[in-house]
Motif scaffolding. Sequence first.
Motif, PDB file in Angstrom:
ATOM      1  N   THR A 327      90.288  72.994  15.983  1.00 16.75           N
ATOM      2  CA  THR A 327      91.764  73.546  15.257  1.00 16.75           C
ATOM      3  C   THR A 327      91.400  73.164  13.751  1.00 16.75           C
ATOM      4  OG1 THR A 327      92.892  72.978  17.443  1.00 16.75           O
ATOM      5  CG2 THR A 327      93.955  73.578  15.226  1.00 16.75           C
ATOM      6  N   CYS A 330      88.841  74.967  12.025  1.00 19.26           N
ATOM      7  CA  CYS A 330      89.078  76.404  11.842  1.00 19.26           C
ATOM      8  C   CYS A 330      90.298  76.395  10.558  1.00 19.26           C
ATOM      9  CB  CYS A 330      89.983  76.929  12.987  1.00 19.26           C
ATOM     10  SG  CYS A 330      88.893  77.245  14.422  1.00 19.26           S
ATOM     11  N   GLY A 337      90.779  81.699  14.184  1.00 24.75           N
ATOM     12  CA  GLY A 337      90.654  80.952  15.426  1.00 24.75           C
ATOM     13  C   GLY A 337      89.243  80.728  15.885  1.00 24.75           C
ATOM     14  N   SER A 338      89.043  80.252  17.223  1.00 24.53           N
ATOM     15  CA  SER A 338      87.626  79.848  17.645  1.00 24.53           C
ATOM     16  C   SER A 338      86.736  81.080  17.845  1.00 24.53           C
ATOM     17  CB  SER A 338      87.863  79.039  19.079  1.00 24.53           C
ATOM     18  OG  SER A 338      88.336  79.959  19.857  1.00 24.53           O
ATOM     19  N   GLU A 369      92.707  75.230  19.036  1.00 21.88           N
ATOM     20  CA  GLU A 369      91.552  76.030  19.079  1.00 21.88           C
ATOM     21  C   GLU A 369      90.293  75.101  20.004  1.00 21.88           C
ATOM     22  OE1 GLU A 369      91.313  79.168  18.519  1.00 21.88           O
ATOM     23  OE2 GLU A 369      93.256  79.331  17.445  1.00 21.88           O
TER      24      GLU A 369
END
Length: 402
Positions: A327, A330, A337-338, A369
């Motif tokens: 997370t 990102c 997001g991932s 994420e």
Amino acid sequence: MQLSKKMENLGTEVAFDVLEEVANLTTAGRDIISLAIGEPNFTTPEVIKEAGVAAIRNDKTGYSPSAGISELRERVAEYLSETRDIDYLSSETIVAPGAKPLIFYGLLALVEPGMEVIYPNPGFPIYESVIELLGGIPVPLPLRAENNFEFSLSELKELISPNTGGIIINSPHNPTGSIISREKLALLADEIIKHDLWAISDEVYSELVYIDEAFSLAGLPGMQERTLLIDSFSKSYAMTGWRIGFAGGSKELIDGISKLITNSVSCTATFTQLAALTALEEARDDLDQMKKKLEERRDLVWRHLNRIPGLSCQKPAGSYYFYADVTDICKNLNLAGSEELQKYLLKEAGVALLHRECFGDKFPGEDREYIRLSFASCSKDRLKEAISRIERAVTTPKSQVS
């Protein structure tokens, strides 16, 4: 040609799409380290390969009974009885071309249109797609980091309705590496019996356990006849391409699955079955050596991963995956997001991983994420190189995904 409507929402396994992308990049000259696919880089043990070759040379290339050759079914029954402390008869076991077909056949035999089926999220994507294909209603059961990626009993109870037919569990778990405790399994069994449900227990990573022991739902009182226990040779014996899995369940369910095999693929290749028989009888030392090497890789990756700023993960108790919280990475890279992080790392670091939604849509309230990486797919040196590349890419970014 117009495809049927049931094909419209049929999902896939994104790992194979990534595998193709990696192959294309490699062909184009890129040095890609793939930690995406759930496949060990070990070769199938020689004793197993020799058994397969000998079977072909001895003309064991014809049809077998749909449920499998008797010798292998008997040995599978012994193996399941030994490893799960359950008494199976050979007539309560079956062999198929991989564990994935057994998931498909099990659901095909059990799911009615409109039936709700509970399954783990995140989880193996085939559960959801097959339930939906068969006209069932997939009901995701959240696995949260704060629960060590075990399910919450209270959340499970809330999901059970008059339309619930059954539940799928996976332990050791893909993608998180978690293992369901015996205590939690006992509580789950109580709910299954109370509501008269069936269960599919996906145990393909049963031999890849790094804690004292793991337990099978089928081994709890009243659960053997309600549970289809699925296992495979792919992960334990590095036999992914051989396509051979096995299962234990009630004779009624096993006979039903046997009919489905007859109507679809007829049987599993006879020479593959004879190689699998040799695996159970003669390759235990090879399995133990592979597991030792995997545990060494797990510990190495654990040490190196946790030095990356913005990344955190729990140490897997089983399987061969890390499920890492990215997370903060990102956010630092201004990525949505991932999924974008997966693309970024493939482009900038030459490392292939899988993003969170390869394992199902996020559940309500999920705000973290994740990425999954396999520590089985390459050597310790390549794993260290992959982690170094990731660290460089996220701490000194060159560009960002558009």
